[in-house]
Scaffold this motif. Structure first.
Motif, short mmCIF file in Angstrom:
data_model
loop_
_atom_site.label_atom_id
_atom_site.label_comp_id
_atom_site.label_asym_id
_atom_site.label_seq_id
_atom_site.Cartn_x
_atom_site.Cartn_y
_atom_site.Cartn_z
N VAL A 160 -8.77 -2.36 2.54
CA VAL A 160 -7.70 -2.08 1.50
C VAL A 160 -6.42 -1.59 2.08
N VAL A 171 -9.89 -10.97 -3.68
CA VAL A 171 -10.73 -9.57 -3.58
C VAL A 171 -11.89 -9.98 -4.77
N PHE A 199 -10.94 -0.56 -5.56
CA PHE A 199 -10.28 -0.24 -4.31
C PHE A 199 -10.52 1.18 -3.96
N ALA A 256 -5.32 -1.10 -9.94
CA ALA A 256 -4.40 -1.58 -8.79
C ALA A 256 -3.47 -2.32 -9.00
#
Length: 386
Positions: A243, A234, A260, A303
């Motif tokens: 996502v 990513v 995200f 994340a």
């Protein structure tokens, strides 16, 4: 083009890259200022663009053209099911009391910007290849599937979904592919579903929603059933379906500049990609709800803390570090990797397909709902003001 005509841009981009032009009568006017002469030249440059500038830009072009040649909007807003008409009306209405000369200047500046942007990216897009919207290459066991619409933030058109499915099948069937990576061209990983898929609708909306549900189901199923190690690299912001399917990956490496975001309720929609099942299992119900219900955008570090990302690496050395690591993984015995993945995943395969079916059924209903339609139109209206 005569001064007696105006440009009305079609949002059906599936029939070609160039915006289609329609003509309707316009009262005779006499505007021979230097600004107007440049405005006329800008119209000709629009006709010479080699590719579609995208719906967001076309909304601005339409609104500025109407304001330049007609003035302030004086018609009623189109009906609820006229998606394109409402988006165009909202974009024009948003210009308010802007004068015709101010609109002409803004139109000229926008066309100049678009012409320059397309020229910059034309060389990369002109390369012939097997796919139009992605790239798929394999070297020494490592296959890289790159989402390749950098000018559109790697958003997925309907054709993009089919191409990703085909590339995953190719990777699965290819004995030379050991590890498969998805990443994005340019600064974005992917901005998810291209909302022009909504404005290009022609025909029975319910039937088209069903067809789109089948397409999405097939797309997500390709990730559920992929037998080899699958890794997301990513490189920048990731949104929506790009996502949600990450819960089906075996590893997710993120640049420290990545974000995200799954803004489903903002758009009157609901989760997909099996995220309604995988996200609560990965990060817990509360954190999953923040993303899937309340539109929270996570930084790469956040994340990683909730388990969606395997590891965060510095942006300056991100590609080199990750690819060097994955090249080593690609030298491992492929059958050992496939069998090990099967042992960790196969028990959930049936559940994941059932979740995928439920999510797609719900989205088919959402796509035809008033709140989804209103949210999409609100999105385009807001974009047209930027």
């Amino acid at each position: 083009m005569s001064l007696k005509h105006i440009i009305s841009l079609s949002f059906n981009v599936s029939k070609g890259l160039r915006p289609r032009l329609h003509q309707t009568a316009l009262p005779q006017v006499r505007m021979m200022s230097s600004v107007f002469k440049e405005f006329e030249k800008a119209k000709e440059r629009l006709n010479s663009l080699s590719e579609d500038p995208g719906n967001e830009a076309k909304l601005k072009i339409y609104a500025l053209f109407k304001q330049s040649t007609v003035g302030k909007v004086a018609t009623d807003r189109p009906g609820m099911m006229d998606f394109v008409g409402r988006a165009k009306w909202d974009a024009w209405n948003a210009l308010g009391d802007m004068t015709q000369e101010e609109a002409q200047k803004a139109y000229i500046a926008l066309i100049d910007k678009l012409a320059g942007s397309i020229t910059e990216t034309s060389d990369a897009q002109a390369e012939p290849g097997k796919y139009k919207y992605i790239e798929s290459t394999v070297t020494d066991g490592l296959r890289v599937i790159k989402f390749n619409r950098p000018a559109k933030k790697n958003a997925f058109l309907k054709e993009s979904y089919d191409e990703v499915v085909a590339a995953l099948k190719e990777a699965a069937d290819d004995p030379a592919t050991v590890v498969t990576v998805t990443t994005g061209a340019g600064d974005f990983y992917s901005s998810g579903n291209d909302l022009s898929n909504f404005t290009a609708i022609k025909g029975d909306i319910k039937e088209i929603a069903k067809e789109s549900g089948v397409l999405l189901n097939r797309f997500v199923s390709a990730f559920i059933d992929f037998p080899k190690p699958l890794v997301a690299v990513v490189n920048g912001p990731a949104i929506g379906v790009s996502v949600t399917v990450m819960g089906l990956y075996d590893a997710v490496y993120a640049s420290d500049r990545a974000t995200f975001h799954t803004p489903f309720s903002n758009l009157g929609q609901s989760p997909e990609g099996c995220s309604s099942y995988t996200f609560p299992r990965i990060m817990g119900p509360g954190k999953a709800a923040e993303m899937l219900l309340f539109n929270k955008k996570l930084t790469a570090q956040e994340a990683e803390r909730v388990g969606l990302v395997t590891e965060v690496l510095p942006a300056d050395t991100f590609q080199q570090e990750v690819m060097a690591r994955l090249q080593k993984h690609a030298q491992l015995p492929v059958k050992s990797l496939v069998y090990s993945k099967a042992l960790t995943r196969d028990l959930e395969t049936k559940i994941l397909h059932e979740v995928n079916d439920r999510e797609c059924d719900r989205l088919v209903e959402r796509w035809t709902s008033d709140d989804c339609v209103n949210a999409i139109m609100k999105f385009f209206a807001a974009k047209s003001k930027m």
